[in-house]
Design an enzyme around this catalytic site. Sequence first.
Site, mmCIF file in Angstrom:
data_model
loop_
_atom_site.group_PDB
_atom_site.id
_atom_site.type_symbol
_atom_site.label_atom_id
_atom_site.label_comp_id
_atom_site.label_asym_id
_atom_site.label_seq_id
_atom_site.Cartn_x
_atom_site.Cartn_y
_atom_site.Cartn_z
ATOM 1 N N GLU A 152 3.784 28.336 -9.529
ATOM 2 C CA GLU A 152 2.847 27.346 -8.982
ATOM 3 C C GLU A 152 1.691 28.021 -8.257
ATOM 4 O OE1 GLU A 152 4.804 24.334 -6.626
ATOM 5 O OE2 GLU A 152 5.719 23.410 -8.386
ATOM 6 N N GLU A 239 8.963 22.091 -14.623
ATOM 7 C CA GLU A 239 9.618 21.539 -13.433
ATOM 8 C C GLU A 239 9.205 20.087 -13.262
ATOM 9 O OE1 GLU A 239 9.064 22.786 -9.206
ATOM 10 O OE2 GLU A 239 9.580 24.755 -9.954
#
Length: 333
Positions: A152, A239
């Site tokens: 991320e 995710e």
Amino acid sequence: MIFILPLIFTFIATISAKGSYPPYGQLQVVGPHITDLNGNVVQLRGMSLYYSQWKAKFYNLQTVQALRSAWNANVVRIAMGTDRGGYLTNPEKEWTNVKNVIEASIETGIYVIVDWHIIGANPNKDKALAFFSNISQTYGCYPHIIYEIWNEPANTTWDVVKAYANELIPAIRRYDPNNIIVVGTTTWSQDNDIAANDPITGYSNIAYTLHYYAGTHKQSLRDKTIAAINKGLPIFVTEYGTAKVGGGVNGTVYPNESNTWWAFDDKYQLSYVNWHLSDVDEPAAALLPNTAASQVGDPAYWRSSGILVNQKYQKTDQGLGKPLVPFPLSTCV
Ligand SMILES: *[C@@H]1O[C@H](CO)[C@@H](O)[C@H](O)[C@H]1NC(C)=O
Ligand SMILES: *[C@@H]1O[C@H](CO)[C@@H](O)[C@H](O)[C@H]1NC(C)=O
Ligand SMILES: *[C@@H]1O[C@H](CO)[C@@H](O)[C@H](O)[C@H]1NC(C)=O
Ligand SMILES: *[C@@H]1O[C@H](CO)[C@@H](O)[C@H](O)[C@H]1NC(C)=O
């Protein structure tokens, strides 16, 4: 669930000697889709493990076999912790965790995402380069492997992420010409629209990350994603959560919002991986506190998110119903 028993016996009979092909064989990226080598669009659906430095108790064959047999999952994600006591400070320990799950996935016959799990602006590029060179050299021959090079990116720009990807991708491609590499996008992997305007060029089998949490992210994120898909961007949801971002111990799951997202994912044939298969005491966790690896396949140990996700996966075709095909390990050593 009646198909489970024969399946267990099939792979117990074959794994220890040979390993097994993942259900769709070698994958590739074609336009916005992931396909098999015949060009049939496929979807991977499965579970992400939790940070390896904290939940190594699930980094093993027992867990991976339960994911296939009781969760109908065709992919598992290794969330290899980097900072906060992970690989950056304990590389040997975390490399062993990664190795255990990769080899368990090869034995079990499912795909495995090797995720450099870091959040923020600094991916620790030199360490990442060394790590992925090692993994691609060691395991790049196996069609089970998918690389996720920066979980991320946050507080940074797409230019920075793209420059990083343009160093990591050739380091992996040196040893592994085929397997899919998933590139994170900015704002915690939510800016596929930005990536779609300036995609990485010169390499095949590249996909881009989308992360969402059903309690937090809604139609505006789906709209951005549709715009990116319409520009041809291949997107992989490495995710997603059924709860809110940072759900808190007293938070809840959002079944309707989760269903809305799943319908979206399935409409666009995106692959998706649930965060997380662990017993951390929070709503996004699939397992109740104090669950052991030997109990991952036992519904008595699933908490509400796990029950919701499991029901969804049981209703989808993950390509796992057919007999396992032995994978000739000798071709890779
Ligand atoms: C990968 O790293 C492990 C752990 O440090 C090491 O044992 C192995 O030799 C390395 N393999 C390659 C190909 O660099
Ligand atoms: C990153 O940006 C967010 C807001 O976009 C802010 O809340 C957070 O503190 C920032 N993190 C760092 C490490 O700067
Ligand atoms: C969670 O709920 C319990 C019981 O209501 C409460 O005692 C606790 O403070 C709450 N925790 C948080 C982090 O809100
Ligand atoms: C959730 O979905 C169910 C079934 O579609 C519906 O009956 C219910 O009203 C929805 N609940 C909320 C809070 O939207």
